[in-house]
Design a protein around this motif. Structure first.
Motif, mmCIF file in Angstrom:
data_model
loop_
_atom_site.group_PDB
_atom_site.id
_atom_site.type_symbol
_atom_site.label_atom_id
_atom_site.label_comp_id
_atom_site.label_asym_id
_atom_site.label_seq_id
_atom_site.Cartn_x
_atom_site.Cartn_y
_atom_site.Cartn_z
ATOM 1 N N ASP A 230 4.993 2.115 -8.271
ATOM 2 C CA ASP A 230 5.418 2.582 -9.589
ATOM 3 C C ASP A 230 5.291 4.095 -9.754
ATOM 4 O O ASP A 230 5.844 4.659 -10.699
ATOM 5 C CB ASP A 230 4.588 1.897 -10.691
ATOM 6 C CG ASP A 230 4.970 0.430 -10.871
ATOM 7 O OD1 ASP A 230 6.066 0.043 -10.429
ATOM 8 O OD2 ASP A 230 4.156 -0.326 -11.437
ATOM 9 N N ASN A 231 4.576 4.752 -8.863
ATOM 10 C CA ASN A 231 4.396 6.206 -8.973
ATOM 11 C C ASN A 231 5.679 6.913 -8.556
ATOM 12 O O ASN A 231 6.188 6.700 -7.458
ATOM 13 C CB ASN A 231 3.228 6.646 -8.097
ATOM 14 C CG ASN A 231 2.865 8.101 -8.318
ATOM 15 O OD1 ASN A 231 3.611 9.008 -7.954
ATOM 16 N ND2 ASN A 231 1.713 8.340 -8.920
ATOM 17 N N GLU A 232 6.190 7.767 -9.409
ATOM 18 C CA GLU A 232 7.488 8.396 -9.159
ATOM 19 C C GLU A 232 7.470 9.370 -7.980
ATOM 20 O O GLU A 232 8.526 9.679 -7.422
ATOM 21 C CB GLU A 232 7.975 9.131 -10.403
ATOM 22 C CG GLU A 232 7.094 10.288 -10.840
ATOM 23 C CD GLU A 232 7.612 11.001 -12.071
ATOM 24 O OE1 GLU A 232 7.126 12.120 -12.351
ATOM 25 O OE2 GLU A 232 8.488 10.441 -12.756
ATOM 26 N N ASP A 233 6.294 9.826 -7.577
ATOM 27 C CA ASP A 233 6.203 10.751 -6.447
ATOM 28 C C ASP A 233 6.144 10.032 -5.104
ATOM 29 O O ASP A 233 6.399 10.628 -4.064
ATOM 30 C CB ASP A 233 4.968 11.647 -6.576
ATOM 31 C CG ASP A 233 5.042 12.589 -7.765
ATOM 32 O OD1 ASP A 233 6.172 12.956 -8.153
ATOM 33 O OD2 ASP A 233 3.989 12.940 -8.314
ATOM 34 N N VAL A 234 5.802 8.752 -5.114
ATOM 35 C CA VAL A 234 5.624 7.994 -3.875
ATOM 36 C C VAL A 234 6.975 7.511 -3.364
ATOM 37 O O VAL A 234 7.733 6.853 -4.076
ATOM 38 C CB VAL A 234 4.681 6.798 -4.091
ATOM 39 C CG1 VAL A 234 4.636 5.919 -2.843
ATOM 40 C CG2 VAL A 234 3.279 7.291 -4.443
ATOM 41 N N GLN A 235 7.260 7.846 -2.110
ATOM 42 C CA GLN A 235 8.526 7.445 -1.497
ATOM 43 C C GLN A 235 8.371 6.176 -0.659
ATOM 44 O O GLN A 235 9.193 5.272 -0.725
ATOM 45 C CB GLN A 235 9.057 8.576 -0.608
ATOM 46 C CG GLN A 235 9.402 9.847 -1.354
ATOM 47 C CD GLN A 235 10.525 9.634 -2.358
ATOM 48 O OE1 GLN A 235 10.349 9.833 -3.549
ATOM 49 N NE2 GLN A 235 11.678 9.225 -1.879
ATOM 50 N N ASN A 236 7.331 6.134 0.162
ATOM 51 C CA ASN A 236 7.123 5.005 1.067
ATOM 52 C C ASN A 236 5.642 4.669 1.158
ATOM 53 O O ASN A 236 4.796 5.562 1.088
ATOM 54 C CB ASN A 236 7.639 5.321 2.475
ATOM 55 C CG ASN A 236 9.127 5.578 2.510
ATOM 56 O OD1 ASN A 236 9.930 4.712 2.175
ATOM 57 N ND2 ASN A 236 9.513 6.782 2.932
ATOM 58 N N VAL A 237 5.359 3.386 1.324
ATOM 59 C CA VAL A 237 3.991 2.926 1.546
ATOM 60 C C VAL A 237 3.999 2.008 2.760
ATOM 61 O O VAL A 237 4.743 1.021 2.804
ATOM 62 C CB VAL A 237 3.435 2.160 0.330
ATOM 63 C CG1 VAL A 237 2.006 1.697 0.613
ATOM 64 C CG2 VAL A 237 3.479 3.022 -0.925
ATOM 65 N N TRP A 238 3.195 2.348 3.752
ATOM 66 C CA TRP A 238 3.088 1.531 4.963
ATOM 67 C C TRP A 238 1.659 0.996 5.060
ATOM 68 O O TRP A 238 0.702 1.710 4.764
ATOM 69 C CB TRP A 238 3.416 2.358 6.206
ATOM 70 C CG TRP A 238 4.654 3.195 6.066
ATOM 71 C CD1 TRP A 238 4.743 4.557 6.068
ATOM 72 C CD2 TRP A 238 6.001 2.725 5.887
ATOM 73 N NE1 TRP A 238 6.042 4.964 5.905
ATOM 74 C CE2 TRP A 238 6.838 3.863 5.788
ATOM 75 C CE3 TRP A 238 6.576 1.460 5.798
ATOM 76 C CZ2 TRP A 238 8.217 3.766 5.612
ATOM 77 C CZ3 TRP A 238 7.944 1.364 5.616
ATOM 78 C CH2 TRP A 238 8.748 2.506 5.529
ATOM 79 N N HIS A 239 1.524 -0.256 5.480
ATOM 80 C CA HIS A 239 0.182 -0.849 5.576
ATOM 81 C C HIS A 239 0.178 -1.914 6.659
ATOM 82 O O HIS A 239 1.239 -2.333 7.154
ATOM 83 C CB HIS A 239 -0.227 -1.461 4.235
ATOM 84 C CG HIS A 239 0.697 -2.544 3.754
ATOM 85 N ND1 HIS A 239 0.621 -3.837 4.212
ATOM 86 C CD2 HIS A 239 1.721 -2.528 2.867
ATOM 87 C CE1 HIS A 239 1.539 -4.570 3.618
ATOM 88 N NE2 HIS A 239 2.230 -3.787 2.796
#
Length: 244
Positions: A230-239
Motif C-alpha cells: 500500500d505504500n506509494e513509494d514501494v515498487q517491488n517486494v521480494w521474500h
C-alpha cells in the motif's frame, strides 16, 4: 526442469494488486519515468531498462496509450519528477527474508515508514546486504494455461529456443526463468511466437524458503506485505516465505 515456484508465493499478493489496478499502474508509470530519464531515450530499442519496464506494464494490462503518455511525459521539458532508487532489507516473522525496492523523492519520508512496518509486523529492518545475498536476480515470465490450450512441451521448447535458462509448470501456469541480460530478448522472441504473459519482470529469486505454521506469524507476515504494497513509494517486494 525445476523452478522456484514464485507464482505460488505471490498468488495472494497478486490478488490484492489486481484489486488496486489503478495504484499498480501509477507505480509502473513511475518506473517508466525513471527508465526514460536514466536511459536517456523513450525508445525501448535503445533503452534496455525501458524495454524491461514496458514488458512488465504490458503483462499488467496497462493500456498502450497510458504507456505512451507516460513516456511522452518523461521526455517533456517541463517534467520535474525526480525519483531515487532505494532498497531496504529486513526480516519478517520467523526470520523470513524481505527485500523492498522503492522509488522515492524523499528518503526522509520513506525510510521511517518502511522501518515502522518491519518493527511492527516483523523482526526489524537490517543493514544493506543482510538478506540480498540469499537471492538471485532473474528474469521471470509467467504464462497462464488455465484454459489448458497450451501444450507444455511446446511452450518449454519455445522458451528454451528463445534463450531461457529454465522452465517449470506450476499448476495452471508456466514459469520461465532467464538471465537478466537475456530477459528482453526472450520476451521479444516469445511475443513474436504469439504468447501473452501473466507477469514479466526482473525479480529477486530466493535460494531457499521459510515456512510458517503459527497463525499469528502468518497474520503478521500478511500484514507486513499489505502495508508495503500500500505504500506509494514501494515498487517491488521480494521474500522467501513459502506459502501453503
Amino acid at each position: 526442469m525445476s523452478g522456484h515456484s514464485k507464482w505460488h508465493n505471490i498468488q495472494k499478493t497478486k490478488g490484492a494488486a489486481d484489486a488496486k489496478r489503478s495504484a499498480a499502474f501509477t507505480k509502473i508509470a513511475k518506473e517508466i519515468i525513471v527508465a526514460v530519464k536514466q536511459g536517456g531515450s523513450g525508445d525501448p530499442a535503445n533503452n534496455s531498462r525501458l524495454a524491461t519496464v514496458i514488458a512488465k506494464a504490458k503483462a499488467a494490462n496497462m493500456p498502450n496509450d497510458n504507456i505512451k503518455r507516460t513516456i511522452d511525459k518523461a521526455l517533456g521539458a517541463g517534467n520535474t519528477d525526480n525519483y531515487e532508487s532505494v532498497t531496504y532489507e529486513g526480516y519478517g516473522p520467523c526470520g523470513v527474508a524481505v527485500i523492498v525496492e522503492a522509488l522515492t523523492d524523499n528518503r526522509q519520508r520513506t525510510a521511517p515508514e518502511i522501518r515502522h512496518y518491519f518493527d511492527k509486523f516483523g523482526k526489524g529492518m537490517g543493514a544493506q546486504g543482510c538478506v540480498s545475498w540469499s537471492f538471485d536476480r532473474k528474469g521471470v515470465i509467467v504464462i497462464s494455461n488455465e484454459d489448458e490450450e497450451l501444450d507444455e512441451d511446446t511452450v518449454m521448447m519455445d522458451a528454451l529456443d528463445s534463450g531461457a535458462e529454465d522452465f517449470s509448470a506450476d499448476g495452471p501456469v508456466f514459469e520461465i526463468t532467464t538471465d537478466p541480460d537475456a530477459f528482453n530478448d526472450v520476451v521479444a522472441a516469445l511475443e513474436k511466437k504469439g504468447y501473452t504473459f501473466e507477469s514479466a519482470e526482473l525479480e529477486m529469486v530466493p535460494q531457499n524458503y521459510v515456512t510458517m505454521t503459527g497463525e499469528d506469524d502468518v497474520k503478521n507476515m500478511e500484514k507486513l506485505l499489505d502495508m508495503l504494497d500500500d505504500n506509494e513509494d514501494v515498487q517491488n517486494v521480494w521474500h522467501n516465505w513459502q506459502q501453503d
